[in-house]
Design an enzyme around this catalytic site. Structure first.
Site, PDB file in Angstrom:
ATOM      1  N   ASN A  19       0.823  -1.217   0.000  1.00 32.40           N
ATOM      2  CA  ASN A  19       0.000   0.000   0.000  1.00 32.40           C
ATOM      3  C   ASN A  19       0.855   1.264   0.000  1.00 32.40           C
ATOM      4  O   ASN A  19       1.867   1.343   0.695  1.00 32.40           O
ATOM      5  CB  ASN A  19      -0.904   0.009   1.246  1.00 32.40           C
ATOM      6  CG  ASN A  19      -1.916  -1.127   1.262  1.00 32.40           C
ATOM      7  OD1 ASN A  19      -1.621  -2.246   0.844  1.00 32.40           O
ATOM      8  ND2 ASN A  19      -3.113  -0.845   1.747  1.00 32.40           N
ATOM      9  N   GLU A  60      -3.021   0.067  -4.069  1.00 36.52           N
ATOM     10  CA  GLU A  60      -2.347  -1.142  -3.577  1.00 36.52           C
ATOM     11  C   GLU A  60      -1.840  -1.982  -4.736  1.00 36.52           C
ATOM     12  O   GLU A  60      -2.583  -2.287  -5.649  1.00 36.52           O
ATOM     13  CB  GLU A  60      -3.327  -2.009  -2.804  1.00 36.52           C
ATOM     14  CG  GLU A  60      -4.257  -1.274  -1.887  1.00 36.52           C
ATOM     15  CD  GLU A  60      -5.232  -2.220  -1.232  1.00 36.52           C
ATOM     16  OE1 GLU A  60      -5.135  -3.437  -1.423  1.00 36.52           O
ATOM     17  OE2 GLU A  60      -6.098  -1.722  -0.512  1.00 36.52           O
TER      18      GLU A  60
HETATM   19  C1  LIG Z   1      -5.871  -6.907  -8.720  1.00 34.86           C
HETATM   20  C2  LIG Z   1      -6.762  -6.488  -7.582  1.00 34.86           C
HETATM   21  C3  LIG Z   1      -8.119  -6.317  -7.808  1.00 34.86           C
HETATM   22  C4  LIG Z   1      -8.957  -5.921  -6.756  1.00 34.86           C
HETATM   23  N1  LIG Z   1     -10.291  -5.757  -7.008  1.00 34.86           N
HETATM   24  C5  LIG Z   1     -11.120  -5.395  -5.998  1.00 34.86           C
HETATM   25  C6  LIG Z   1     -12.525  -5.212  -6.232  1.00 34.86           C
HETATM   26  O1  LIG Z   1     -13.027  -5.339  -7.353  1.00 34.86           O
HETATM   27  N2  LIG Z   1     -13.302  -4.877  -5.166  1.00 34.86           N
HETATM   28  C7  LIG Z   1     -12.797  -4.717  -3.902  1.00 34.86           C
HETATM   29  O2  LIG Z   1     -13.552  -4.434  -2.998  1.00 34.86           O
HETATM   30  N3  LIG Z   1     -11.462  -4.845  -3.659  1.00 34.86           N
HETATM   31  C8  LIG Z   1     -10.621  -5.187  -4.681  1.00 34.86           C
HETATM   32  N4  LIG Z   1      -9.277  -5.324  -4.441  1.00 34.86           N
HETATM   33  C9  LIG Z   1      -8.727  -4.852  -3.171  1.00 34.86           C
HETATM   34  C10 LIG Z   1      -8.701  -5.856  -2.070  1.00 34.86           C
HETATM   35  O3  LIG Z   1      -9.943  -5.851  -1.418  1.00 34.86           O
HETATM   36  C11 LIG Z   1      -7.586  -5.366  -1.153  1.00 34.86           C
HETATM   37  O4  LIG Z   1      -6.361  -5.559  -1.806  1.00 34.86           O
HETATM   38  C12 LIG Z   1      -7.590  -6.034   0.169  1.00 34.86           C
HETATM   39  O5  LIG Z   1      -8.681  -5.527   0.893  1.00 34.86           O
HETATM   40  C13 LIG Z   1      -6.299  -5.827   0.951  1.00 34.86           C
HETATM   41  O6  LIG Z   1      -6.290  -4.618   1.635  1.00 34.86           O
HETATM   42  P1  LIG Z   1      -5.124  -4.239   2.646  1.00 34.86           P
HETATM   43  O7  LIG Z   1      -3.912  -3.891   1.845  1.00 34.86           O
HETATM   44  O8  LIG Z   1      -5.644  -3.025   3.392  1.00 34.86           O
HETATM   45  O9  LIG Z   1      -4.868  -5.399   3.544  1.00 34.86           O
HETATM   46  C14 LIG Z   1      -8.410  -5.707  -5.461  1.00 34.86           C
HETATM   47  C15 LIG Z   1      -7.042  -5.888  -5.250  1.00 34.86           C
HETATM   48  C16 LIG Z   1      -6.214  -6.273  -6.278  1.00 34.86           C
HETATM   49  C17 LIG Z   1      -4.751  -6.456  -6.028  1.00 34.86           C
HETATM   50  N1  LIG Z   2       4.342 -10.175  -3.997  1.00 37.44           N
HETATM   51  C1  LIG Z   2       4.052  -9.192  -3.134  1.00 37.44           C
HETATM   52  N2  LIG Z   2       3.334  -8.101  -3.545  1.00 37.44           N
HETATM   53  C2  LIG Z   2       3.044  -7.113  -2.673  1.00 37.44           C
HETATM   54  N3  LIG Z   2       3.413  -7.106  -1.363  1.00 37.44           N
HETATM   55  C3  LIG Z   2       4.129  -8.143  -0.893  1.00 37.44           C
HETATM   56  C4  LIG Z   2       4.474  -9.229  -1.758  1.00 37.44           C
HETATM   57  N4  LIG Z   2       5.193 -10.128  -1.028  1.00 37.44           N
HETATM   58  C5  LIG Z   2       5.298  -9.647   0.219  1.00 37.44           C
HETATM   59  N5  LIG Z   2       4.660  -8.439   0.320  1.00 37.44           N
HETATM   60  C6  LIG Z   2       4.601  -7.663   1.593  1.00 37.44           C
HETATM   61  O1  LIG Z   2       3.273  -7.795   2.073  1.00 37.44           O
HETATM   62  C7  LIG Z   2       2.742  -6.519   2.414  1.00 37.44           C
HETATM   63  C8  LIG Z   2       1.271  -6.436   2.080  1.00 37.44           C
HETATM   64  O2  LIG Z   2       0.473  -7.397   2.727  1.00 37.44           O
HETATM   65  P1  LIG Z   2      -1.027  -7.022   3.098  1.00 37.44           P
HETATM   66  O3  LIG Z   2      -1.607  -8.248   3.708  1.00 37.44           O
HETATM   67  O4  LIG Z   2      -1.724  -6.410   1.933  1.00 37.44           O
HETATM   68  O5  LIG Z   2      -0.831  -5.985   4.271  1.00 37.44           O
HETATM   69  P2  LIG Z   2      -1.195  -4.422   4.379  1.00 37.44           P
HETATM   70  O6  LIG Z   2      -2.643  -4.378   4.698  1.00 37.44           O
HETATM   71  O7  LIG Z   2      -0.328  -3.901   5.488  1.00 37.44           O
HETATM   72  O8  LIG Z   2      -0.912  -3.797   3.050  1.00 37.44           O
HETATM   73  C9  LIG Z   2       3.514  -5.521   1.564  1.00 37.44           C
HETATM   74  O9  LIG Z   2       3.573  -4.246   2.184  1.00 37.44           O
HETATM   75  C10 LIG Z   2       4.886  -6.175   1.445  1.00 37.44           C
HETATM   76  O10 LIG Z   2       5.726  -5.747   2.506  1.00 37.44           O
HETATM   77 MG   LIG Z   3      -2.028  -4.282   1.307  1.00 41.70          MG
END
Ligand SMILES: Cc1cc2nc3c(=O)[nH]c(=O)nc-3n(C[C@H](O)[C@H](O)[C@H](O)COP(=O)(O)O)c2cc1C
Ligand SMILES: Nc1ncnc2c1ncn2[C@@H]1O[C@H](COP(=O)(O)OP(=O)(O)O)[C@@H](O)[C@H]1O
Ligand SMILES: [Mg+2]
Length: 162
Positions: free
Chosen positions: A36, A86
């Site tokens: 993020n 993200e």
């Molecule tokens: C390629 C991709 C597509 C996504 N599409 C959606 C979506 O259509 N709707 C949604 O609510 N979240 C979507 N997400 C977001 C995920 O919900 C989000 O990455 C997840 O909540 C992790 O959040 P965090 O980094 O706060 O842990 C997508 C994420 C990725 C990487």
């Molecule tokens: N292939 C990858 N792509 C993205 N993040 C990765 C990957 N492998 C490890 N990470 C680590 O995982 C973290 C994201 O995990 P995630 O569960 O989305 O947590 P957060 O909600 O804190 O973003 C990144 O900040 C990074 O440090």
């Molecule tokens: Mg994340």
């Protein structure tokens, strides 16, 4: 399609920023970690880059350039109140890279953000995005961006902004 003009005018879009903590859902609930960006990077996105799912290239610090998918928006499934950006990198890293600089080149648009009625359907949509992105990034017009000088970050040098 009206969104296409706004989106395409800004692609490829290059940006870098420090990797910050999100809600910790990516790895734990979805099995798909997303690095993020801080609020400031999200706020600096051109106003007419619409929310949605995009693909492109990414590197961590001065590391190798990998394929990626990036989600920009409010994650309707989780009803976030703050816009997030993200990046999931299609590479297995040995460890987390919080605090490091993530360099991102967004090259194409996949779809708008959607709500889903189950976690399983959100996960399979994201997995579909990953497969589609991998295919499209093999096109010569996209492959050339992997070599862009944007990714030639001097080793040991901390870079932020543009
Ligand atoms: C390629 C991709 C597509 C996504 N599409 C959606 C979506 O259509 N709707 C949604 O609510 N979240 C979507 N997400 C977001 C995920 O919900 C989000 O990455 C997840 O909540 C992790 O959040 P965090 O980094 O706060 O842990 C997508 C994420 C990725 C990487
Ligand atoms: N292939 C990858 N792509 C993205 N993040 C990765 C990957 N492998 C490890 N990470 C680590 O995982 C973290 C994201 O995990 P995630 O569960 O989305 O947590 P957060 O909600 O804190 O973003 C990144 O900040 C990074 O440090
Ligand atoms: Mg994340």
């Amino acid at each position: 399609m009206p969104w296409a003009d706004g989106v395409m005018r800004h692609l490829p879009y290059f940006c870098r920023g420090q990797v910050v903590r999100g809600f910790g859902r990516g790895s734990k609930q979805l099995g798909i970690p997303t690095a993020n960006f801080p609020e400031q990077v999200v706020d600096n996105l051109p106003a007419d880059v619409s929310t949605g799912i995009y693909y492109g290239w990414a590197s961590v610090g001065s590391g190798d350039v990998h394929k990626m998918v990036v989600s920009i928006g409010w994650n309707p499934y989780y009803k976030n109140t703050k816009k997030s950006m993200e990046t999931h990198i299609m590479h297995t890293f040995k460890e987390d890279f919080y605090g490091e600089i993530l360099n991102v080149a967004i090259v194409g648009y996949l779809r708008p953000e959607k709500n889903f009625d189950s976690l399983e359907s959100l996960i399979s949509a994201i997995q579909g995005d990953i497969e589609e992105a991998k295919k499209r990034l093999d096109l010569p017009e996209h492959l050339k961006l992997k070599e862009d000088s944007f990714f030639r970050v001097p080793k040991g040098k901390i870079m932020n902004g543009h």
